[in-house]
Structure formats: structure tokens, C-alpha cells
Design an enzyme around this catalytic site. Structure first.
Site, PDB file in Angstrom:
ATOM      1  N   ASP A  99       0.825  -1.205   0.000  1.00 24.20           N
ATOM      2  CA  ASP A  99       0.000   0.000   0.000  1.00 24.20           C
ATOM      3  C   ASP A  99       0.868   1.269   0.000  1.00 24.20           C
ATOM      4  O   ASP A  99       1.865   1.346   0.731  1.00 24.20           O
ATOM      5  CB  ASP A  99      -0.863  -0.033   1.279  1.00 24.20           C
ATOM      6  CG  ASP A  99      -1.991   0.974   1.281  1.00 24.20           C
ATOM      7  OD1 ASP A  99      -2.853   0.893   0.409  1.00 24.20           O
ATOM      8  OD2 ASP A  99      -2.002   1.853   2.181  1.00 24.20           O
TER       9      ASP A  99
ATOM     10  N   GLU B 248      14.440 -14.793   0.818  1.00 25.98           N
ATOM     11  CA  GLU B 248      14.837 -15.846   1.765  1.00 25.98           C
ATOM     12  C   GLU B 248      14.001 -17.099   1.529  1.00 25.98           C
ATOM     13  O   GLU B 248      14.299 -18.162   2.058  1.00 25.98           O
ATOM     14  CB  GLU B 248      14.606 -15.369   3.214  1.00 25.98           C
ATOM     15  CG  GLU B 248      15.576 -14.297   3.660  1.00 25.98           C
ATOM     16  CD  GLU B 248      15.132 -13.626   4.961  1.00 25.98           C
ATOM     17  OE1 GLU B 248      14.114 -14.047   5.583  1.00 25.98           O
ATOM     18  OE2 GLU B 248      15.806 -12.646   5.359  1.00 25.98           O
TER      19      GLU B 248
HETATM   20  C1  NOJ Z   1      -4.606   2.762  -0.828  1.00 28.96           C
HETATM   21  C2  NOJ Z   1      -5.713   1.814  -0.490  1.00 28.96           C
HETATM   22  O1  NOJ Z   1      -6.033   1.065  -1.629  1.00 28.96           O
HETATM   23  C3  NOJ Z   1      -6.857   2.655   0.010  1.00 28.96           C
HETATM   24  O2  NOJ Z   1      -8.037   1.909   0.156  1.00 28.96           O
HETATM   25  C4  NOJ Z   1      -6.436   3.293   1.304  1.00 28.96           C
HETATM   26  O3  NOJ Z   1      -7.467   4.179   1.728  1.00 28.96           O
HETATM   27  C5  NOJ Z   1      -5.162   4.088   1.139  1.00 28.96           C
HETATM   28  N1  NOJ Z   1      -4.164   3.405   0.386  1.00 28.96           N
HETATM   29  C6  NOJ Z   1      -4.553   4.399   2.484  1.00 28.96           C
HETATM   30  O4  NOJ Z   1      -4.083   3.225   3.083  1.00 28.96           O
END
Ligand code: NOJ
Length: 560
Positions: free
Chosen positions: A220, A269
Site C-alpha cells: 500500500d 529468503e
Molecule cells: C490505498 C488503499 O487502496 C486505500 O483503500 C487506502 O485508503 C489508502 N491506500 C490508504 O491506506
């Protein structure tokens, strides 16, 4: 095919051309009847997933969370939210997936934790300047009394990116004190990635899930970890990357790559090495491909096709560009039309051509009533786009419910909305709940077979899209996806293609090295089938075509 990933395992490159199905766990299937999807619900549907023909599932966060941002506010990176199950349930799900030949990818959320994470709680009860504060981004405010935020940075969800705390320790205990950074919701404090403990802890998290058998990670906000927090903080009233040359203080900084090189060492790993895909909303420049290098994550999402209109020239040039990009990085390309953050693509394509992001937001705010979407057209285009994309070299990321032809639920009652965007924009932007409504499994069952009363209400029309209504029905969207994924496996070819149509043509045609051909008519009127196409070779079609033609907004697959 590249073999850059060091491994002795024959399946080391499984991800390069995988069909990956994204599960938004709270909305997939609810086994315990509490109205929230859960991990046993996923396990119970493994037969469906296997029949669908996907190669892997990617689970959005299922970790303990107050759900301030749908689980992307993580309290504990190495556990399961009790409402969604337990670690044993997770192990059972992985075992069931692997037994069905399905690999498992989990989401890692490294830019921020939740404000309930034990480190953040410790930071709040410790004094400014303490080691506990150093793992996050705490700063003194500006102004005579520090009453102004340390910079003008906005939050992605609306409002400012800083929240001021009441000090609980130190000389100013009981008074308003420092500010902490949250590029997303208030409940999502950003980590300080210059801190060695933060780096080490994420290695521990990667190993924790890798040891439990997961096959890969979706990362993310991958482009956000390295930040220039040197004082004075630079002004940046828009969070967009305006010039992507490494000088942006918040995104796509060069230092971020050293972090992912460290991750790759951990992922290697294992044998086969674990796969990873970066979620990095960076513009198309050579900088984007760095995340996908074999020495880093291996793949990066590109959202170009997702952001493009249904248009022959756009689709072709994006495919060309992304394939070149992937080849240059040693990665394979990724393709995606829908996910839990965007309006479902059949709805996007049902809106007037030329609709901008602001138009889409206004449409949602009008409960989907104006402009009136042309839903049959939207679905026809979505099906054609999907078959265009599933033939391309690289990995296809599918979002739960797209195989049912689901549209966006644009008219969710305001009282049911949960996306922080809705609240932080003071109800000016509705947000992403409309693509997160729990799935319809059976038309006649309570809650369409999802489980208990869903956490977001399902509209009546979901019944027409339920899996059981489409099961075995020739031409249904579910059967189209099943056939496509089946043929995709049988026809899969080396990672390249040759364009057989002229740039600018409204019928776009490409051929994979083994002779598998994909032909899309992007026009709203039928097109003549090219003279050299043998109609007997057509194995799949996204819609009806009269003899000797390709139907309007229709894709055909031709077997070699
Ligand atoms: C991207 C994620 O896909 C989204 O759903 C989220 O709100 C933001 N990153 C923050 O984590």
C-alpha cells in the site's frame, strides 16, 4: 520469459502472468452471520474461486482495525481482526487455497499504522522528543504558540494532514502540544521510515506472513514511505505529484528504493521467492518502473488503463507503453480496471464519454441519477475491455464482483456511508463505499446469500446479478469470465505481442507469439471481420456479432 528471480523452484515466476482476484474481505462472504465478511467466508467460497479459474487471491487488510479506513488503519500487523476470524482461520484459508491451486497475496500497509497501534499509543503517552515519538512524524506547530500546523499539506481524504495532540507527559502535560502527520485519515499516523525499528518491524511482518505460507504481498502507498521532513517543511497544497523528478517532498523519492531493496532480500529468503506488487500512483515516467525491478518488489500496478476512457487509441497506446515499461524493468505488466478505491468500470463506461474524475464524483453525489447512465452500454464495454485486457501479456488483477457484472451502488443512503472521504470532505465527496457493497451470491436467499445483514445495504437489483442466477447461463458475465480464464490458461503464451491493426484503427487486434489473437471493436457500430480471420477460430466473444462482423464494442478471442 525473464528468470531474474533467484530460485530453484519451478514455479518461481507464477505471478508473471497470473489472474489475481482481489477480495475485500468484509464484503465477500460472511460465514458467521454478523453482517461482515470474514476469512471462514473466503474458505467456504474456495470452490467458487477455483471454478472461476483465477490463479491467486489478494486479500485487502483483515488485520485488527477500528475500520476508520476500511482496515487500511492497522492496529496490529501480525494478527486477524476477531470479527473476521483468527490466525487459525487464516491458516485454514491458506491451506484451502493452496489445495485448490490458488496462491495467496496479502496487503501490507507500511506508510501508516492506525492510531490504536501500540507504538502510536506509546507515542501519545510519551513526551515530545522521546524515542516513542520518533517512530512517527511528530513536529512542533508554527505560529507563536505552535497553533498552526507544521505545513500546508492536505490529507488525501480532505482536510489537513496534521492533527494536534494534547500532551500527556513532559513539562506541557495537559496542554495542546505537537502535531502528527497523517496523509490519510486522522486515525492513520504516518510512520517515520528513517527509523531503524520501523524498517526492522516490517521485515518481521513480511516474514510472519511468509512463514504462514502466503505467496506474495501487495504494498500500500509504496511510493510514500520516504519523505523529506527536513525543516522548514516545504509547501505543497496539492498532494498530486506535479513534477515527478524525485524532488517531491512526499512521494516517489529516490530513497524509497533502498527500503524495497531490503524487502526483496527478505522475500528472497524463501524458495520460491515471495512475489510483491507496489501500489504506487506515480505518473508514467521511467521512475515508475523502478518499483518493479527484480531487485525490488517485482511488479508495480499501473492504473493507466483504469483511468482511460473506452477508446481504441488510448487502450492501444497504454498497452504498448506499459509493456515496454515492464520489459525495461524486468517485470511483467499489471492490468486493472476496478478495485476497492474506484467506481466499478461498467458504471464508468456507462457515463458520457469525456467524463472527468470531478464528473464522476458529481454523479455519485447525485446518487447516480444525473447524468443517467447507459448501463447496458457500460456493461457491454466493460466485458469487451476485460477480454481485451485478459489477452495481454502480464498479470490481470480482477476485483470481486466484476465477474458478476456489478455496477457501482451509487445511491447508498447517506446514513450508511463509511468512507472517511465522505466525512473529511464535509459530505462533498461521497467516496468509495459504492464499490464495496457485499456480494450477491444467491438471488432468493436473505441478504442474497452474503450472510447476516450486510454492513452496507445491498440494492434490490443485486439479485439480478447474483452468482446463482448467472451460473451455467450461456452469455452471462460470470460464464464469460469463467471461459476467459479457462482459455487464458490454455492459450497462455510468451510475454509479448504483435499488433495486427494500424494505430488509430477502431478495431484493435493483437497476436501473441503462439498465435492466440484478440480483436476488439471499440466503435458503437459493427465492424467487418478482417478478411484473414477464420470465424471458426473464434473461441470467445464478449457479445453478439452478426455473421462476418464484430459486434459493436465487442472483443473476440481466436485460438491458434
Ligand atoms: C490505498 C488503499 O487502496 C486505500 O483503500 C487506502 O485508503 C489508502 N491506500 C490508504 O491506506
Amino acid at each position: 520469459m525473464s528468470t531474474d528471480i533467484p530460485s530453484t523452484h519451478p514455479d518461481a515466476n507464477w505471478w508473471r502472468q497470473a489472474a489475481v482476484y482481489q477480495i475485500y474481505p468484509r464484503s465477500f462472504s460472511d460465514a458467521n452471520g454478523d453482517g461482515m465478511g470474514d476469512l471462514p467466508g473466503v474458505t467456504a467460497r474456495m470452490g467458487y474461486l477455483s471454478e472461476l479459474g483465477i490463479d491467486a487471491i489478494w486479500l485487502s487488510p483483515f488485520y485488527p482495525s477500528a475500520l476508520a479506513d476500511g482496515g487500511y488503519d492497522v492496529d496490529d500487523y501480525r494478527n486477524v481482526d476477531p470479527r473476521l476470524g483468527s490466525l487459525d482461520d487464516f491458516d485454514a484459508m491458506v491451506a484451502a487455497a493452496h489445495a485448490a491451486g490458488i496462491r495467496v497475496i496479502v496487503d501490507v500497509v507500511p506508510n501508516h499504522s492506525s492510531n490504536r497501534h501500540e507504538w502510536f499509543k506509546a507515542a501519545l503517552t510519551s513526551a515530545p522528543g522521546s524515542p516513542e515519538r520518533a517512530r512517527y512524524q511528530f513536529f512542533d506547530g508554527l505560529g507563536a504558540d505552535g497553533e498552526l500546523p507544521p505545513s500546508d499539506w492536505p490529507s488525501h481524504f480532505g482536510g489537513g494532514a496534521w492533527t494536534r495532540v494534547v500532551e500527556q507527559a513532559g513539562p506541557n502535560a495537559g496542554s495542546l502540544g505537537q502535531w502528527y502527520l497523517h496523509l490519510f485519515a486522522t486515525e492513520q499516523p504516518d510512520f517515520n521510515w528513517d527509523h531503524p525499528e520501523v524498517r526492522e518491524d516490517f521485515h518481521t511482518t513480511l516474514r510472519f506472513w511468509a512463514d504462514r505460507g502466503v505467496d506474495g504481498f501487495r504494498v500500500d502507498v509504496a511510493h510514500g514511505l520516504a519523505k523529506d521532513m527536513s525543516l522548514p517543511l516545504r509547501s505543497k497544497p496539492e498532494l498530486e505529484i506535479l513534477v515527478d523528478d524525485g524532488t517531491d517532498p512526499l512521494f516517489d523519492r529516490d530513497d524509497v528504493h533502498e527500503i524495497f531493496a531490503g524487502w526483496r532480500t527478505v522475500l528472497n529468503e524463501y524458495d520460491p521467492p515471495k512475489a510483491a506488487v507496489a501500489e504506487a500512483w506515480v505518473p508514467f515516467t521511467e521512475r515508475r518502473l523502478k518499483y518493479a525491478r527484480p531487485t525490488e518488489l517485482g511488479q508495480a500496478f499501473n492504473f493507466d488503463l483504469l483511468q482511460a476512457p473506452f477508446d481504441a487509441a488510448e487502450f492501444r497506446s497504454i498497452a504498448e507503453k506499459c509493456l515496454d515499461e515492464a520489459a525495461a524493468s524486468g517485470a511483467s505488466s499489471t492490468w486493472v480496471f476496478s478495485n476497492h478505491d474506484v467506481i466499478r468500470h461498467p458504471s464508468r463506461y456507462a457515463l458520457p464519454d469525456g467524463s472527468t474524475l470531478a464528473d464522476l464524483e458529481a454523479w455519485l453525489l447525485a446518487d447516480g441519477a444525473t447524468p443517467v447512465p447507459d448501463l447496458p452500454r457500460g456493461l457491454r464495454r466493460a466485458r469487451a475491455a476485460t477480454l481485451f485486457m485478459l489477452g495481454l501479456p502480464g498479470s490481470a488483477y480482477l476485483y470481486q464482483g466484476e465477474e458478476l457484472g456489478l455496477f457501482e451502488v451509487a445511491d447508498l443512503p447517506a446514513a450508511s456511508l463509511q468512507d472517511p472521504t465522505w466525512f473529511r470532505t464535509l459530505h462533498k465527496v461521497k467516496g468509495r463505499d459504492g464499490c464495496r457493497v457485499p456480494l450477491p451470491w444467491s438471488s432468493g436467499a436473505a441478504n442474497f446469500g452474503f450472510g447476516g445483514t450486510p454492513w452496507l445495504p445491498q440494492p434490490a437489483w443485486f439479485g439480478e446479478h447474483a452468482a446463482d442466477v448467472q451460473d451455467g447461463v450461456a452469455g452471462s458475465t460470470l460464464e464469460m469470465y469463467r471461459s476467459a480464464l479457462d482459455w487464458r490458461r490454455k492459450l497462455q503464451s510468451a510475454e509479448s505481442l504483435e499488433w495486427l491493426s494500424e494505430p488509430g484503427a477502431s478495431v484493435v487486434r493483437y497476436r501473441r507469439p503462439n498465435g492466440w489473437e484478440v480483436l476488439t471493436n471499440f466503435a458503437a457500430v459493427p465492424a467487418a471481420l478482417p478478411a484473414d480471420v477464420d470465424p471458426a477460430k473464434v473461441v470467445l466473444s464478449s457479445g453478439a456479432s452478426a455473421d462476418g462482423t464484430v459486434g459493436p464494442e465487442t472483443t473476440l478471442w481466436l485460438a491458434p
